[in-house]
Design an enzyme around this catalytic site. Structure first.
Site, PDB file in Angstrom:
ATOM      1  N   ASP A  93      36.315  16.571  49.028  1.00  0.00           N
ATOM      2  CA  ASP A  93      36.347  15.523  48.011  1.00  0.00           C
ATOM      3  C   ASP A  93      36.744  14.209  48.678  1.00  0.00           C
ATOM      4  O   ASP A  93      37.095  14.176  49.856  1.00  0.00           O
ATOM      5  CB  ASP A  93      37.284  15.888  46.860  1.00  0.00           C
ATOM      6  N   ASP A 266      34.485  24.049  41.158  1.00  0.00           N
ATOM      7  CA  ASP A 266      35.626  24.395  42.008  1.00  0.00           C
ATOM      8  C   ASP A 266      36.890  24.325  41.176  1.00  0.00           C
ATOM      9  O   ASP A 266      36.942  23.617  40.165  1.00  0.00           O
ATOM     10  CB  ASP A 266      35.751  23.434  43.193  1.00  0.00           C
ATOM     11  N   CYS A 304      35.814  45.806  38.753  1.00  0.00           N
ATOM     12  CA  CYS A 304      35.888  44.787  39.807  1.00  0.00           C
ATOM     13  C   CYS A 304      35.778  45.443  41.179  1.00  0.00           C
ATOM     14  O   CYS A 304      36.325  46.529  41.404  1.00  0.00           O
ATOM     15  CB  CYS A 304      37.194  44.008  39.679  1.00  0.00           C
ATOM     16  N   CYS A 306      36.798  43.820  44.013  1.00  0.00           N
ATOM     17  CA  CYS A 306      37.660  43.102  44.959  1.00  0.00           C
ATOM     18  C   CYS A 306      38.465  44.102  45.790  1.00  0.00           C
ATOM     19  O   CYS A 306      38.527  45.298  45.484  1.00  0.00           O
ATOM     20  CB  CYS A 306      38.603  42.152  44.219  1.00  0.00           C
ATOM     21  N   CYS A 309      41.191  46.041  43.682  1.00  0.00           N
ATOM     22  CA  CYS A 309      40.706  47.010  42.692  1.00  0.00           C
ATOM     23  C   CYS A 309      39.979  48.181  43.342  1.00  0.00           C
ATOM     24  O   CYS A 309      40.202  49.346  42.976  1.00  0.00           O
ATOM     25  CB  CYS A 309      39.806  46.313  41.683  1.00  0.00           C
ATOM     26  N   HIS A 336      41.882  39.144  44.123  1.00  0.00           N
ATOM     27  CA  HIS A 336      41.188  39.561  42.901  1.00  0.00           C
ATOM     28  C   HIS A 336      40.610  38.362  42.155  1.00  0.00           C
ATOM     29  O   HIS A 336      39.433  38.376  41.763  1.00  0.00           O
ATOM     30  CB  HIS A 336      42.139  40.331  41.983  1.00  0.00           C
TER      31      HIS A 336
END
Length: 370
Positions: A93, A266, A304, A306, A309, A336
């Site tokens: 940015d 974002d 999930c 991830c 998980c 996660h």
């Protein structure tokens, strides 16, 4: 061309679309959630972990990196990709949001903004040219024009003057930017005033940036107001260019943004929540510190994939880690939340390609997607 954007499918019953943004460091499949690595790191995560989550691009912050360690040092290190060992695209940015949000002692002039460092109070100055120079040093793939982020309480007259200045600053950024390996995006402003949003969208779109961003939203205004501003803005932005909604990343806002035609998002909330035991799920946000999870031997989300998980880390175990103040707790929930958000956008893209995104978004927003 170093950069190009192609829309591969447009939803017939909403503004949603699936696209591919080509950059020097790889392709970005949209719509996409982009993890934030403010200080050249996604908090609590290593680069290979972020790659394994499916992230195709991350963000870093011009303001923070210029203060520490300094953009010249990063340039000497070979640029931000080399410095932080991240092989895929990076967006930086302009520093505008931080200049206006972190510093109370600031003075805005036509030339730029005088302010003080939030680290040591030292005097600083950002101008459009200075912001571009810093981002050129960082070597990010996508860079942003320097703008003023207007607070939601600003009256129409102040918002008009500020937006007009942002347009002039955008022109100066274009004139100063010379590196063809960095794509410069313009930023629409206008506060919460629909007429100013329309005006700004037309002005920024006419400047022929490689991409267009929508700034100054999700800064305290009610969500319905943000959605109204998006509806006023997006139809005026070139549909063949990527559209980036800055600083927005809650799951409901991701769905609402994609419905209206946003491609890129974002937000820091995924990592910030991860450090406080708050986890994202299809049924909403849960707080893993709660007593009710003390003997809950299920994972955060059975659907999930991830690291936490799929490897069976239970709510009870993660709660114990936070109670015991163990770092692993924050790492597991952060992993996660990031993977959940990246995967949510992958699910959204799949629904767009199958021409069923309105149904997917509607079910998700109603809490029905499992």
């Amino acid at each position: 061309m170093e950069f190009s954007f192609e829309v591969v499918h447009r939803c017939q019953r909403s503004g949603a679309r699936a696209g591919i943004l080509h950059t020097p460091h790889g392709e970005i499949h949209t719509p996409i959630y982009m993890p934030v690595g403010t200080q050249a790191t996604v908090k609590a995560m290593s680069p290979h972990e972020v790659l394994d989550m499916g992230a195709e691009i991350i963000l870093s912050n011009t303001y923070h990196l210029n203060l520490r360690p300094g953009s010249e040092l990063i340039r000497e290190a070979g640029g931000l990709h080399e410095f932080m060992r991240w092989p895929k695209p990076i967006l930086t940015d302009s520093g505008g949001f931080q200049v206006f949000s972190l510093s109370d002692a600031r003075r805005i002039e036509e030339e730029g903004v005088h302010f003080r460092s939030h680290i040591d109070g030292s005097p600083q100055f950002f101008s459009p040219e200075r912001s571009i120079d810093i981002q050129n040093n960082l070597g990010s793939d996508i860079i942003m024009a320097f703008d003023e982020c207007i607070p939601p309480e600003a009256g129409e007259e102040y918002a008009r003057r500020s937006t007009e200045r942002t347009h002039r600053w955008a022109t100066r950024c274009q004139e100063h930017h010379k590196n063809p390996r960095q794509a410069l995006f313009g930023i629409c402003q206008g506060g919460i005033h629909e007429n100013l949003r329309i005006w700004s969208a037309r002005e920024i779109d006419s400047m022929e940036f490689i991409g267009n961003a929508i700034g100054g939203l999700s800064v305290g205004e009610p969500k319905p107001v943000m959605y109204r501003m998006l509806e006023a803005t997006i139809p005026l932005l070139n549909s063949n260019k990527p559209r980036y909604l800055m600083g927005v990343g809650s799951p409901d806002c991701l769905m609402e943004g994609v419905l209206r035609g946003v491609d890129m998002f974002d937000c820091v909330m995924q990592t910030r929540m991860g450090r406080t035991a708050a986890a994202l799920t299809d049924e909403g946000r849960i707080n893993l510190r709660n007593e009710k999870y003390k003997r809950d031997f299920t994972v955060i989300d059975e659907n999930c994939d991830c690291y936490a998980c799929k490897n069976g880390f239970t709510k009870a175990y993660i709660r114990h880690l936070f109670v015991a103040k163990e770092i692993l707790g924050a790492r597991l929930v952060t992993a996660h939340n990031l993977r959940y958000s990246i995967r949510l956008m992958q699910r959204a893209r799949e629904a767009i390609l199958m021409d069923r995104f309105p149904e997917f978004a509607g079910a998700y927003l109603d809490g029905l997607v499992k």
